[in-house]
Scaffold this active site. Structure first.
Site, PDB file in Angstrom:
ATOM      1  N   LYS A 192      32.661  36.813  30.585  1.00  0.00           N
ATOM      2  CA  LYS A 192      32.460  37.673  31.766  1.00  0.00           C
ATOM      3  C   LYS A 192      32.230  36.818  33.012  1.00  0.00           C
ATOM      4  O   LYS A 192      32.868  37.005  34.041  1.00  0.00           O
ATOM      5  CB  LYS A 192      31.233  38.573  31.538  1.00  0.00           C
ATOM      6  CG  LYS A 192      30.661  39.166  32.809  1.00  0.00           C
ATOM      7  CD  LYS A 192      29.448  40.019  32.556  1.00  0.00           C
ATOM      8  CE  LYS A 192      28.097  39.360  32.653  1.00  0.00           C
ATOM      9  NZ  LYS A 192      27.547  39.088  33.969  1.00  0.00           N
ATOM     10  N   ASN A 193      31.296  35.851  32.898  1.00  0.00           N
ATOM     11  CA  ASN A 193      30.902  35.115  34.097  1.00  0.00           C
ATOM     12  C   ASN A 193      31.982  34.161  34.598  1.00  0.00           C
ATOM     13  O   ASN A 193      32.007  33.830  35.776  1.00  0.00           O
ATOM     14  CB  ASN A 193      29.575  34.379  33.856  1.00  0.00           C
ATOM     15  CG  ASN A 193      28.415  35.365  33.818  1.00  0.00           C
ATOM     16  OD1 ASN A 193      28.561  36.525  34.184  1.00  0.00           O
ATOM     17  ND2 ASN A 193      27.252  34.897  33.363  1.00  0.00           N
ATOM     18  N   CYS A 207      17.756  42.482  42.317  1.00  0.00           N
ATOM     19  CA  CYS A 207      18.097  43.223  41.112  1.00  0.00           C
ATOM     20  C   CYS A 207      16.947  43.105  40.123  1.00  0.00           C
ATOM     21  O   CYS A 207      15.964  42.413  40.392  1.00  0.00           O
ATOM     22  CB  CYS A 207      19.406  42.734  40.512  1.00  0.00           C
ATOM     23  SG  CYS A 207      19.271  41.215  39.625  1.00  0.00           S
ATOM     24  N   ARG A 258      16.978  37.108  43.820  1.00  0.00           N
ATOM     25  CA  ARG A 258      18.335  36.563  43.847  1.00  0.00           C
ATOM     26  C   ARG A 258      18.957  36.531  45.255  1.00  0.00           C
ATOM     27  O   ARG A 258      19.959  37.191  45.522  1.00  0.00           O
ATOM     28  CB  ARG A 258      19.225  37.327  42.872  1.00  0.00           C
ATOM     29  CG  ARG A 258      18.678  37.308  41.465  1.00  0.00           C
ATOM     30  CD  ARG A 258      19.578  37.971  40.480  1.00  0.00           C
ATOM     31  NE  ARG A 258      20.740  37.184  40.140  1.00  0.00           N
ATOM     32  CZ  ARG A 258      21.659  37.566  39.256  1.00  0.00           C
ATOM     33  NH1 ARG A 258      21.545  38.713  38.641  1.00  0.00           N
ATOM     34  NH2 ARG A 258      22.673  36.793  38.984  1.00  0.00           N
ATOM     35  N   ASP A 295      20.408  33.326  30.148  1.00  0.00           N
ATOM     36  CA  ASP A 295      21.096  34.529  29.665  1.00  0.00           C
ATOM     37  C   ASP A 295      20.970  34.705  28.147  1.00  0.00           C
ATOM     38  O   ASP A 295      21.448  35.697  27.600  1.00  0.00           O
ATOM     39  CB  ASP A 295      22.583  34.500  30.061  1.00  0.00           C
ATOM     40  CG  ASP A 295      22.773  34.634  31.564  1.00  0.00           C
ATOM     41  OD1 ASP A 295      21.793  34.934  32.264  1.00  0.00           O
ATOM     42  OD2 ASP A 295      23.914  34.442  32.038  1.00  0.00           O
ATOM     43  N   ARG A 346      28.337  46.196  30.750  1.00  0.00           N
ATOM     44  CA  ARG A 346      28.676  45.169  31.744  1.00  0.00           C
ATOM     45  C   ARG A 346      29.123  43.886  31.061  1.00  0.00           C
ATOM     46  O   ARG A 346      29.890  43.119  31.649  1.00  0.00           O
ATOM     47  CB  ARG A 346      27.439  44.819  32.607  1.00  0.00           C
ATOM     48  CG  ARG A 346      27.023  45.870  33.595  1.00  0.00           C
ATOM     49  CD  ARG A 346      25.939  45.295  34.500  1.00  0.00           C
ATOM     50  NE  ARG A 346      26.333  43.989  35.002  1.00  0.00           N
ATOM     51  CZ  ARG A 346      25.506  42.974  35.249  1.00  0.00           C
ATOM     52  NH1 ARG A 346      24.219  43.122  35.053  1.00  0.00           N
ATOM     53  NH2 ARG A 346      25.962  41.820  35.691  1.00  0.00           N
TER      54      ARG A 346
HETATM   55  C1  LIG Z   1      28.087  36.316  37.403  1.00  0.00           C
HETATM   56  C2  LIG Z   1      27.360  35.106  36.945  1.00  0.00           C
HETATM   57  O1  LIG Z   1      27.934  34.058  36.751  1.00  0.00           O
HETATM   58  N1  LIG Z   1      26.024  35.251  36.732  1.00  0.00           N
HETATM   59  C3  LIG Z   1      25.267  34.144  36.219  1.00  0.00           C
HETATM   60  C4  LIG Z   1      24.907  33.235  37.378  1.00  0.00           C
HETATM   61  O2  LIG Z   1      24.202  34.030  38.324  1.00  0.00           O
HETATM   62  P1  LIG Z   1      23.963  33.438  39.786  1.00  0.00           P
HETATM   63  O3  LIG Z   1      25.121  32.634  40.202  1.00  0.00           O
HETATM   64  O4  LIG Z   1      23.550  34.594  40.631  1.00  0.00           O
HETATM   65  O5  LIG Z   1      22.699  32.523  39.517  1.00  0.00           O
HETATM   66  P2  LIG Z   1      22.270  31.202  40.300  1.00  0.00           P
HETATM   67  O6  LIG Z   1      22.591  30.028  39.466  1.00  0.00           O
HETATM   68  O7  LIG Z   1      22.824  31.272  41.675  1.00  0.00           O
HETATM   69  O8  LIG Z   1      20.697  31.399  40.375  1.00  0.00           O
HETATM   70  C5  LIG Z   1      19.793  30.382  39.983  1.00  0.00           C
HETATM   71  C6  LIG Z   1      18.518  30.507  40.799  1.00  0.00           C
HETATM   72  O9  LIG Z   1      18.806  30.166  42.148  1.00  0.00           O
HETATM   73  C7  LIG Z   1      18.328  31.147  43.028  1.00  0.00           C
HETATM   74  N2  LIG Z   1      19.243  31.222  44.191  1.00  0.00           N
HETATM   75  C8  LIG Z   1      20.569  31.378  43.974  1.00  0.00           C
HETATM   76  C9  LIG Z   1      21.445  31.459  45.039  1.00  0.00           C
HETATM   77  C10 LIG Z   1      20.933  31.383  46.343  1.00  0.00           C
HETATM   78  O10 LIG Z   1      21.654  31.453  47.336  1.00  0.00           O
HETATM   79  N3  LIG Z   1      19.597  31.212  46.508  1.00  0.00           N
HETATM   80  C11 LIG Z   1      18.726  31.125  45.450  1.00  0.00           C
HETATM   81  O11 LIG Z   1      17.519  30.985  45.651  1.00  0.00           O
HETATM   82  C12 LIG Z   1      18.353  32.433  42.182  1.00  0.00           C
HETATM   83  O12 LIG Z   1      17.514  33.440  42.701  1.00  0.00           O
HETATM   84  C13 LIG Z   1      17.921  31.919  40.830  1.00  0.00           C
HETATM   85  O13 LIG Z   1      16.523  31.815  40.784  1.00  0.00           O
HETATM   86  O14 LIG Z   1      24.079  32.160  36.897  1.00  0.00           O
HETATM   87  C14 LIG Z   1      22.820  32.591  36.323  1.00  0.00           C
HETATM   88  C15 LIG Z   1      22.028  31.357  35.941  1.00  0.00           C
HETATM   89  O15 LIG Z   1      22.642  30.695  34.905  1.00  0.00           O
HETATM   90  C16 LIG Z   1      23.092  33.521  35.145  1.00  0.00           C
HETATM   91  O16 LIG Z   1      21.873  34.053  34.694  1.00  0.00           O
HETATM   92  C17 LIG Z   1      24.023  34.667  35.534  1.00  0.00           C
HETATM   93  O17 LIG Z   1      24.419  35.389  34.384  1.00  0.00           O
HETATM   94  C1  LIG Z   2      22.460  38.062  34.867  1.00  0.00           C
HETATM   95  C2  LIG Z   2      23.701  38.241  34.421  1.00  0.00           C
HETATM   96  O1  LIG Z   2      24.754  38.654  35.164  1.00  0.00           O
HETATM   97  P1  LIG Z   2      24.814  38.878  36.762  1.00  0.00           P
HETATM   98  O2  LIG Z   2      24.635  37.554  37.408  1.00  0.00           O
HETATM   99  O3  LIG Z   2      26.187  39.426  36.986  1.00  0.00           O
HETATM  100  O4  LIG Z   2      23.719  39.853  37.112  1.00  0.00           O
HETATM  101  C3  LIG Z   2      24.064  37.969  33.013  1.00  0.00           C
HETATM  102  O5  LIG Z   2      25.271  37.869  32.723  1.00  0.00           O
HETATM  103  O6  LIG Z   2      23.157  37.849  32.173  1.00  0.00           O
END
Ligand SMILES: CC(=O)N[C@H]1[C@@H](OP(=O)(O)OP(=O)(O)OC[C@H]2O[C@@H](n3ccc(=O)[nH]c3=O)[C@H](O)[C@@H]2O)O[C@H](CO)[C@@H](O)[C@@H]1O
Ligand SMILES: C=C(OP(=O)(O)O)C(=O)O
Length: 423
Positions: free
Chosen positions: A22-23, A118, A123, A309, A401
């Site tokens: 998915k990701n 969320c 996030r 995850d 999802r």
């Molecule tokens: C669609 C997808 O691929 N989702 C994955 C992606 O989410 P996603 O890409 O949203 O997760 P991030 O790696 O960005 O988040 C890591 C941490 O960084 C923080 N952060 C992130 C961006 C930002 O601009 N500022 C900030 O502070 C977030 O709140 C979190 O605490 O990676 C996460 C961490 O492995 C997984 O749990 C999600 O399943």
């Molecule tokens: C947190 C997840 O997805 P998303 O970043 O799309 O919310 C997930 O795949 O576990």
């Protein structure tokens, strides 16, 4: 709303095919916006998040067709006639922010709704925005939307030093940099397999990228990207989830398409807990060594560490382990919502901030429980498989999802599981 009813049914045996990630698919799909030639993804999972990304791309003017029972996504962004990603779609899924970098890089402008918080944490997307600014983007936040413009002549290469590892921000920056003038260097980049998969696909489209999978990625911008066909990498989170099924119930299950390199840290923890993972010709075979697993401590980290995850699912396993396990959630500030639901099933868990202490019990008991997010939902199904009696998991739209055919896959290895369709 549909619910899933699981009844503990003893040991499991058989094979489970693992889908495309998915990701990975959610970042490969927006990559179509970088080119006016078609991008075809094979091994795409059939999930509601993929439908949401399809709706988003179509709202921008891209064409998306699903072929072969939805497993192939053929996309074309020849005529992008809208550069505004609306709140109504973006709010459904945080990965929607990944259209920002590609649209901006290709056409020099984009307006994308901020996704908001969320269930698992706030996030923010500040790192995505700072990365695009480092490539010359002019950004303004207005009415809940990011209004982005590239300077005349398009984005330029730049240095992006991430203060913390972000998967999504690395993906947005990587995609945008492929069409920026000159060299971009990303440091403290995410190293997840989904980043490597994205870089592979972009390279097939003509991008020049080095270092994906390490913490420093270098991109030489090119004038244009062309079409490509790319298979989506195996879903390591679906893989890890189903690896836990025989670990929690006993028996032996083979995960078809499973690769140890995708789940290395997770396999190490399983081994420590007394669960054997064996590489086979078709994937990975998993079986518990004794009648119970042993308690282990787990800390979530960016790849190659233990993935956040898989934390909820691992907690379900540790609820019946011999001894006390400590789980530390280091990625998201509020990712223990499955704990109160597991308590309803007789688990012993104390949560303090980002730490959960789990004292194993001999036997979980079936109960009505509620899914609060995607991975929490599946952790409750895993717990239900090992529980005495019937567990009803409500709000299973979260599950849709990220898990295709969950009932069919678990039934195939002997689980007693049924989806109740409520009108
Ligand atoms: C669609 C997808 O691929 N989702 C994955 C992606 O989410 P996603 O890409 O949203 O997760 P991030 O790696 O960005 O988040 C890591 C941490 O960084 C923080 N952060 C992130 C961006 C930002 O601009 N500022 C900030 O502070 C977030 O709140 C979190 O605490 O990676 C996460 C961490 O492995 C997984 O749990 C999600 O399943
Ligand atoms: C947190 C997840 O997805 P998303 O970043 O799309 O919310 C997930 O795949 O576990």
């Amino acid at each position: 709303m549909d619910s899933i009813v699981v009844t503990g049914n003893g040991e499991l045996a058989g094979q489970i095919p693992i889908a495309g990630a998915k990701n990975a698919c959610l970042t490969l799909m927006p990559a179509t916006l970088l080119s006016d030639e078609p991008l075809t993804l094979t091994n795409a999972p059939r999930l509601s998040d993929i439908r949401t990304m399809t709706d988003l791309l179509e709202s921008l003017g891209a064409e998306v067709s699903r072929l072969q029972d939805g497993q192939v996504l053929a996309m074309s962004s020849h005529d992008l006639n809208n550069h505004r990603a609306d709140y109504d779609i973006v709010r459904k899924m945080r990965a929607s922010i990944l259209v920002l970098g590609p649209m901006l890089a290709r056409d020099g402008h984009a307006v994308v709704s901020l996704p908001g918080g969320c269930a698992i944490g706030a996030r923010p997307v500040d790192l995505h925005l700072r990365a695009l600014e480092a490539l010359g983007a002019d950004l303004e936040l207005k009415d809940g939307y990011v209004h982005a413009k590239a300077p005349t002549g398009g984005l330029h290469g730049g240095r992006i030093d991430f203060p913390l590892v972000s998967v999504g921000a690395t993906e947005n920056a990587l995609m945008a940099a492929t069409l920026a003038r000159g060299t971009t260097i990303i440091t403290n980049a995410a190293r997840e397999p989904e980043i490597v998969d994205l870089a592979l696909c972009l390279t097939k489209m003509g991008a020049r990228i080095e270092g994906a999978g390490t913490d420093t990625i270098t991109i030489e911008g090119v004038d244009r990207l062309h079409g490509a066909t790319h298979p989506v990498v195996t879903d390591r989170i679906e893989l890890g989830t189903y690896m836990l099924a025989p670990a929690i119930c006993g028996g032996e299950v083979e995960l078809l398409g499973g690769r140890r390199d995708l789940v290395g840290a997770f396999c190490d923890k399983l081994d420590e807990a007394g669960v054997e993972v064996r590489e086979t010709d078709a994937g990975l075979a998993v079986r518990r060594r004794g009648d119970h697993v042993k308690a282990v401590d787990v800390t979530t980290e960016p790849f190659p560490g233990f993935p956040t995850d898989l934390q909820a699912q691992m907690m379900a396993l540790l609820c019946t382990a011999d001894g006390v396990s400590v789980l530390e959630e280091k990625i998201f500030e509020n990712r223990f919502m499955h704990a109160p639901e597991l308590l309803r099933m007789g688990a012993k868990i104390d949560v303090h901030g980002g730490t959960a202490t789990v004292t194993g019990v001999k036997q979980l008991k079936g109960a009505p429980v509620m899914a609060t997010d995607l991975r929490a939902s599946v952790s409750l199904i895993l717990a239900g498989l090992a529980a005495d009696g019937e567990t009803t998991v409500s709000r299973v739209y979260h599950l849709d999802r990220g898990y295709e055919h969950v009932v069919r896959k678990l039934e195939g290895v002997g689980a007693k599981i049924e989806r109740i369709r409520n009108k």
